[in-house]
Design a protein around this motif. Structure first.
Motif, mmCIF file in Angstrom:
data_model
loop_
_atom_site.group_PDB
_atom_site.id
_atom_site.type_symbol
_atom_site.label_atom_id
_atom_site.label_comp_id
_atom_site.label_asym_id
_atom_site.label_seq_id
_atom_site.Cartn_x
_atom_site.Cartn_y
_atom_site.Cartn_z
ATOM 1 N N UNK A 83 0.874 -1.173 0.000
ATOM 2 C CA UNK A 83 0.000 0.000 0.000
ATOM 3 C C UNK A 83 0.910 1.222 0.000
ATOM 4 N N UNK A 84 0.417 2.343 -0.504
ATOM 5 C CA UNK A 84 1.221 3.569 -0.520
ATOM 6 C C UNK A 84 0.413 4.712 0.071
ATOM 7 N N UNK A 85 1.090 5.547 0.815
ATOM 8 C CA UNK A 85 0.517 6.786 1.339
ATOM 9 C C UNK A 85 1.224 7.922 0.601
ATOM 10 N N UNK A 86 0.451 8.731 -0.123
ATOM 11 C CA UNK A 86 1.004 9.855 -0.888
ATOM 12 C C UNK A 86 0.752 11.138 -0.101
ATOM 13 N N UNK A 87 1.829 11.736 0.393
ATOM 14 C CA UNK A 87 1.737 12.951 1.203
ATOM 15 C C UNK A 87 2.080 14.160 0.347
ATOM 16 N N UNK A 88 1.139 15.065 0.182
ATOM 17 C CA UNK A 88 1.400 16.226 -0.653
ATOM 18 C C UNK A 88 0.728 17.480 -0.133
ATOM 19 N N UNK A 89 1.345 18.612 -0.431
ATOM 20 C CA UNK A 89 0.779 19.901 -0.061
ATOM 21 C C UNK A 89 0.507 20.681 -1.329
ATOM 22 N N UNK A 90 -0.691 21.243 -1.382
ATOM 23 C CA UNK A 90 -1.140 21.995 -2.545
ATOM 24 C C UNK A 90 -1.120 23.481 -2.195
ATOM 25 N N UNK A 91 -0.488 24.273 -3.039
ATOM 26 C CA UNK A 91 -0.430 25.720 -2.814
ATOM 27 C C UNK A 91 -1.814 26.348 -2.820
ATOM 28 N N UNK A 92 -1.866 27.621 -2.497
ATOM 29 C CA UNK A 92 -3.140 28.314 -2.353
ATOM 30 C C UNK A 92 -3.649 29.024 -3.584
ATOM 31 N N UNK A 93 -2.962 28.924 -4.695
ATOM 32 C CA UNK A 93 -3.383 29.626 -5.908
ATOM 33 C C UNK A 93 -4.254 28.722 -6.782
ATOM 34 N N UNK A 94 -4.973 29.334 -7.712
ATOM 35 C CA UNK A 94 -5.867 28.591 -8.595
ATOM 36 C C UNK A 94 -5.101 27.529 -9.395
ATOM 37 N N UNK A 95 -3.932 27.877 -9.894
ATOM 38 C CA UNK A 95 -3.136 26.923 -10.681
ATOM 39 C C UNK A 95 -2.740 25.712 -9.831
ATOM 40 N N UNK A 96 -2.548 25.932 -8.539
ATOM 41 C CA UNK A 96 -2.179 24.825 -7.645
ATOM 42 C C UNK A 96 -3.311 23.805 -7.543
ATOM 43 N N UNK A 97 -4.551 24.279 -7.541
ATOM 44 C CA UNK A 97 -5.700 23.369 -7.513
ATOM 45 C C UNK A 97 -5.724 22.513 -8.775
ATOM 46 N N UNK A 98 -5.400 23.117 -9.911
ATOM 47 C CA UNK A 98 -5.357 22.371 -11.168
ATOM 48 C C UNK A 98 -4.258 21.315 -11.118
ATOM 49 N N UNK A 99 -3.084 21.697 -10.611
ATOM 50 C CA UNK A 99 -1.984 20.732 -10.479
ATOM 51 C C UNK A 99 -2.375 19.585 -9.554
#
Length: 191
Positions: A83-99
């Motif tokens: 199993x894998x746990x993917x830990x990530x942080x998404x920036x606060x800008x609109x483009x970050x949501x798309x990424x």
């Protein structure tokens, strides 16, 4: 790549006593190192006696969230993760949501290709913004809140990963209970 072996004393008659490998993919972009919370959850479960198998944790760190799908795939293929746990942080800008959406879609594809779970533990920075009255600057990052959400979400998803390793029915007792990762549980609705 970090590699941690966590051993537990087992009796010889325990079922499913083969070593299980938890892959952890994380990023350098994240403002909080969430890996220690995964390790803590696993160690606590072992110390409580709720895990009946040895656990090896394989860590793979990449620059950002769009790199996580390949890291997850390699953790399955090259490092034999169960199993894998993917830990990530998404920036606060609109483009970050798309990424984030692109990374999430690719993670879904890896799960389907591998027939194994990846628990996506993404924290969107706007979850930790404080609203301000000043209209010029409508948001301010609350770093304590950010840290708290990261800790809670990664710890609880690690518990979910352990449950999934035990079997498909392990989480059934919590179905429909409004459990949350990164916040307090909201509870079940009964009418």
């Amino acid at each position: 790549m970090e590699n941690v072996l966590i051993n537990k004393k087992r009796s010889s008659n325990e079922k499913n006593n083969r070593e299980r490998i938890i892959g952890v993919a994380d990023t350098t972009f994240s403002r909080v190192n969430m890996y220690p919370f995964v390790e803590e959850a696993v160690k606590n479960a072992i110390n409580e006696g709720s895990v009946g198998f040895n656990i090896k944790i394989e860590r793979y760190t990449v620059p950002g969230i769009k790199d996580l799908p390949v890291a997850c795939k390699l953790l399955f293929e090259k490092y034999s993760a169960d199993i894998v746990i993917a830990l990530g942080m998404v920036g606060g800008e609109k483009i970050d949501k798309q990424c984030s959406h692109e990374a999430s879609t690719a993670i879904q594809q890896v799960m389907l290709l591998e027939n194994k779970h990846i628990l996506e533990v993404f924290l969107h920075m706007d979850e930790a913004y404080d609203k301000l009255a000043d209209k010029k600057d409508k948001r301010k990052l609350n770093e304590k809140k950010l840290f708290s959400i990261c800790k809670d979400r990664s710890y609880k998803h690690s518990q979910n990963a352990l449950a999934l390793l035990k079997g498909k029915n392990e989480l059934t007792q919590f179905a429909g209970h409004g459990r949350r990762q990164g916040a307090n549980h909201v509870g079940q609705i009964k009418l």
